[in-house]
Design a protein around this motif. Structure first.
Motif, short mmCIF file in Angstrom:
data_model
loop_
_atom_site.label_atom_id
_atom_site.label_comp_id
_atom_site.label_asym_id
_atom_site.label_seq_id
_atom_site.Cartn_x
_atom_site.Cartn_y
_atom_site.Cartn_z
N LYS A 106 -43.03 -17.25 -12.18
CA LYS A 106 -43.18 -17.11 -10.74
C LYS A 106 -42.20 -16.06 -10.24
O LYS A 106 -41.11 -15.92 -10.79
CB LYS A 106 -42.93 -18.44 -10.02
N PRO A 107 -42.53 -15.30 -9.18
CA PRO A 107 -41.62 -14.30 -8.65
C PRO A 107 -40.28 -14.90 -8.23
O PRO A 107 -40.22 -16.04 -7.76
CB PRO A 107 -42.38 -13.73 -7.44
N TYR A 108 -39.23 -14.11 -8.38
CA TYR A 108 -37.87 -14.55 -8.08
C TYR A 108 -37.76 -15.01 -6.62
O TYR A 108 -37.20 -16.06 -6.32
CB TYR A 108 -36.88 -13.42 -8.35
N SER A 109 -38.30 -14.22 -5.69
CA SER A 109 -38.16 -14.55 -4.26
C SER A 109 -38.90 -15.83 -3.89
O SER A 109 -38.47 -16.57 -3.02
CB SER A 109 -38.68 -13.39 -3.40
N LEU A 110 -40.02 -16.09 -4.58
CA LEU A 110 -40.75 -17.32 -4.32
C LEU A 110 -39.92 -18.53 -4.74
O LEU A 110 -39.84 -19.53 -4.01
CB LEU A 110 -42.08 -17.30 -5.06
N MET A 111 -39.29 -18.45 -5.93
CA MET A 111 -38.45 -19.55 -6.39
C MET A 111 -37.26 -19.75 -5.46
O MET A 111 -36.88 -20.88 -5.13
CB MET A 111 -37.98 -19.27 -7.82
N LYS A 112 -36.65 -18.64 -5.01
CA LYS A 112 -35.49 -18.73 -4.12
C LYS A 112 -35.88 -19.36 -2.78
O LYS A 112 -35.15 -20.18 -2.22
CB LYS A 112 -34.91 -17.34 -3.88
N MET A 113 -37.07 -19.00 -2.29
CA MET A 113 -37.54 -19.56 -1.03
C MET A 113 -37.72 -21.07 -1.15
O MET A 113 -37.37 -21.83 -0.24
CB MET A 113 -38.85 -18.90 -0.63
N LYS A 114 -38.28 -21.54 -2.26
CA LYS A 114 -38.47 -22.98 -2.46
C LYS A 114 -37.14 -23.72 -2.53
O LYS A 114 -36.98 -24.81 -1.98
CB LYS A 114 -39.29 -23.23 -3.72
N ILE A 115 -36.15 -23.12 -3.24
CA ILE A 115 -34.83 -23.75 -3.34
C ILE A 115 -34.16 -23.82 -1.97
O ILE A 115 -33.59 -24.85 -1.59
CB ILE A 115 -33.95 -22.97 -4.34
N ASP A 116 -34.23 -22.72 -1.19
CA ASP A 116 -33.64 -22.71 0.15
C ASP A 116 -34.31 -23.74 1.05
O ASP A 116 -33.66 -24.41 1.85
CB ASP A 116 -33.76 -21.31 0.77
N SER A 117 -35.64 -23.86 0.92
CA SER A 117 -36.38 -24.83 1.73
C SER A 117 -35.95 -26.25 1.39
O SER A 117 -35.79 -27.10 2.26
CB SER A 117 -37.88 -24.65 1.52
N LEU A 118 -35.75 -26.52 0.08
CA LEU A 118 -35.32 -27.85 -0.35
C LEU A 118 -33.93 -28.17 0.19
O LEU A 118 -33.67 -29.29 0.63
CB LEU A 118 -35.32 -27.92 -1.89
N LYS A 119 -33.03 -27.17 0.20
CA LYS A 119 -31.68 -27.38 0.74
C LYS A 119 -31.74 -27.72 2.23
O LYS A 119 -31.06 -28.62 2.71
CB LYS A 119 -30.83 -26.14 0.51
N LEU A 120 -32.57 -26.96 2.95
CA LEU A 120 -32.68 -27.19 4.39
C LEU A 120 -33.22 -28.59 4.68
O LEU A 120 -32.77 -29.27 5.60
CB LEU A 120 -33.60 -26.14 5.02
N ARG A 121 -34.18 -29.03 3.85
CA ARG A 121 -34.76 -30.35 4.05
C ARG A 121 -33.71 -31.43 3.81
O ARG A 121 -33.61 -32.41 4.55
CB ARG A 121 -35.97 -30.54 3.13
N ARG A 122 -32.92 -31.24 2.77
CA ARG A 122 -31.89 -32.24 2.47
C ARG A 122 -30.84 -32.27 3.57
O ARG A 122 -30.40 -33.34 4.00
CB ARG A 122 -31.23 -31.90 1.13
N ASN A 123 -30.43 -31.08 4.05
CA ASN A 123 -29.44 -31.03 5.13
C ASN A 123 -29.98 -31.67 6.40
O ASN A 123 -29.27 -32.37 7.12
CB ASN A 123 -29.04 -29.58 5.42
N SER A 124 -31.26 -31.44 6.67
CA SER A 124 -31.88 -32.03 7.85
C SER A 124 -31.89 -33.54 7.76
O SER A 124 -31.59 -34.24 8.72
CB SER A 124 -33.30 -31.48 8.01
N ASP A 125 -32.25 -34.08 6.59
CA ASP A 125 -32.25 -35.53 6.40
C ASP A 125 -30.86 -36.10 6.56
O ASP A 125 -30.66 -37.15 7.17
CB ASP A 125 -32.80 -35.88 5.01
N PHE A 126 -29.84 -35.39 6.04
CA PHE A 126 -28.46 -35.87 6.13
C PHE A 126 -27.99 -35.88 7.58
O PHE A 126 -27.35 -36.82 8.04
CB PHE A 126 -27.55 -34.98 5.29
N ASP A 127 -28.35 -34.81 8.32
CA ASP A 127 -27.97 -34.75 9.73
C ASP A 127 -28.62 -35.88 10.51
O ASP A 127 -28.01 -36.49 11.40
CB ASP A 127 -28.39 -33.40 10.35
N ARG A 128 -29.87 -36.19 10.18
CA ARG A 128 -30.57 -37.26 10.89
C ARG A 128 -29.90 -38.60 10.63
O ARG A 128 -29.75 -39.41 11.53
CB ARG A 128 -32.03 -37.29 10.44
N ILE A 129 -29.47 -38.83 9.39
CA ILE A 129 -28.79 -40.08 9.06
C ILE A 129 -27.48 -40.20 9.82
O ILE A 129 -27.13 -41.24 10.35
CB ILE A 129 -28.54 -40.17 7.54
N LYS A 130 -26.74 -39.07 9.92
CA LYS A 130 -25.46 -39.10 10.62
C LYS A 130 -25.66 -39.42 12.10
O LYS A 130 -24.86 -40.15 12.70
CB LYS A 130 -24.75 -37.75 10.48
#
Length: 464
Positions: free
Chosen positions: A253-277
């Motif tokens: 898979k293209p490098y930028s596509l993989m990077k986009m998925k990883i960044d999206s996963l990080k944002l989702r985790r941060n969003s969930d953590f903020d919601r819990i706080k």
């Protein structure tokens, strides 16, 4: 990003291929890109392919799906009843379908007539306002049946499609002519095109009804009867796979596509953590004295009464604009933003007072018993039918137990170019008590309303 670059290139290739046969191109066909690495079926190699390169110089061989073959396989031989024969039980059984809106009720009696009406009940009295939007003629069935048979025998004939919820659906059109005469359309009769589409779970109900041009209507009926005809079944809209394999040592898979998925996963985790706080609340901090009631902004009430904010409504071809104390206008804006407007009346205080004297039944009821006010707007545009200026009675009605921003406008024409405009809104409720014996709100009462002394919290929060 690289994914979008790849998608753009692939879409361009698909469109270029489709332009060789414009009829085969359909924007409802769905595509999805897969990255199977080097594990791909060899049979796919027989399809057309293109080479794409990402911004990081990663090369991929993408195999395009064969859409035309799928469409050709969908063709079936059919020797059964015509589409019109299939829906004919609607005509022989005198079936009617209904659509209920805020003010109007629409009655579609298949094979007989289409009616738009409203009933006002005052005790035992019933006032009926109705228009025929089209009627069935005796020779209509035979004429349409002959046309449908000729079209079905013509192999080159393409059944027309209507996009409904982003899906192109074949339809059978039945025209209903000779409705009530329309003075806004050079005294021509109203007419309606009824489009029958296949829907397995349908009950011959009205899916949509709109005024496509002045006094010309279109109604879509969802009927299960058409579904036994293969040419009227909805086209399959499953996703078509585009397989892209790496070349010259590129990753799966293209490098930028993989990077986009990883960044999206990080944002989702941060969003969930903020919601819990946010949900962790200290009990001590939660016990606080009640906040002071905020100062409410009464300006919308004053803006409405001074005519600065106008109310707009209407769901058909014509829209309506009501500017309190100024004018009533009927208008249409076409695709080129060209506006066609007809003044239905202008407000003149002296003319209104004379009208109240002539029609004492229009005076408002005593305060506390009032539900509506009537105002007279005269001196509109000259009517071609009568040669006199148009005029409108505006009925302002208090609309309770609903959203404070709700506004309903409807227009009646009991006589040629003499209208009744109904305006229903919570905005009217507090104005009722402020009106005098002639139904008018004087300037000093506007200032009182603006000061918030007699205006309820619900009304003041209105947004126009």
């Amino acid at each position: 990003m690289d994914k979008f670059t790849v998608v753009s290139v692939l879409c361009s290739a698909l469109i270029a291929n489709a332009q060789q046969d414009v009829k085969g191109f359909d924007d409802t066909v769905l595509f999805d890109i897969f990255w199977p690495g080097n594990n791909v079926d060899e049979e796919l190699g027989k399809n057309e392919e293109i080479i794409v390169t990402s911004a990081h110089q990663e090369k991929y061989r993408c195999i395009l799906p064969s859409i035309q073959e799928k469409e050709s396989q969908a063709d079936e031989k059919y020797d059964g009843p015509t589409a019109l024969d299939l829906i004919s039980p609607l005509f022989t059984q005198s079936t009617c379908s209904y659509r209920f809106e805020t003010y109007w009720t629409y009655e579609v009696c298949h094979g007989r007539f289409i009616r738009q009406y409203h009933e006002d009940r005052e005790g035992k009295k019933v006032k009926l306002q109705e228009y025929k939007l089209g009627q069935w003629e005796e020779k209509t069935y035979d004429r349409i049946l002959e046309k449908v048979k000729a079209e079905e025998q013509d192999k080159s004939h393409q059944i027309p499609l209507k996009k409904i919820d982003n899906i192109n659906l074949p339809y059978l059109e039945v025209s209903m002519e000779n409705g009530t005469l329309c003075d806004l359309n050079y005294n021509k009769p109203r007419s309606t095109k009824v489009l029958y589409v296949c829907y397995v779970h349908g009950k011959n109900e009205v899916y949509s009804l709109k005024e496509t041009s002045t006094c010309q209507y279109e109604i879509i009926i969802l009927s299960p009867f058409l579904c036994s005809h293969p040419k009227y079944k909805p086209k399959e809209t499953g996703e078509n796979k585009i397989n892209c394999m790496p070349l010259e040592g590129a990753p799966d898979k293209p490098y930028s596509l993989m990077k986009m998925k990883i960044d999206s996963l990080k944002l989702r985790r941060n969003s969930d953590f903020d919601r819990i706080k946010v949900e962790i609340i200290d009990i001590k901090d939660s016990i606080k004295p009640p906040a002071k009631k905020p100062n409410l902004d009464p300006s919308p009430v004053k803006s409405f009464l001074t005519g600065k904010n106008c109310l707009n409504g209407g769901t058909g071809w014509w829209k309506y604009e009501f500017c309190y104390g100024k004018s009533v206008e009927q208008y249409h804006v076409d695709k080129d933003f060209k506006k066609t407007a007809i003044k239905l009346g202008r407000f003149n205080k002296e003319t209104h007072l004379d009208w109240i004297k002539t029609h004492p039944q229009k005076r408002p009821k005593p305060k506390g018993e009032r539900k509506q006010l009537s105002h007279f707007y005269s001196d509109g545009d000259v009517c071609d039918k009568t040669g006199k200026p148009r005029q409108t009675e505006v009925k302002l009605k208090c609309l309770e137990n609903t959203s404070p921003s709700a506004v309903s406008l409807y227009l009646l024409e009991p006589r040629y170019c003499e209208y009744i405009l109904g305006v229903e809104s919570p905005l009217i409720c507090d104005i009722l008590a402020a009106a005098d014996e002639n139904g008018l709100v004087e300037d000093n009462m506007v200032d009182i309303l603006d000061g918030g002394e007699t205006v309820s919290e619900t009304t003041v929060n209105i947004r126009l």
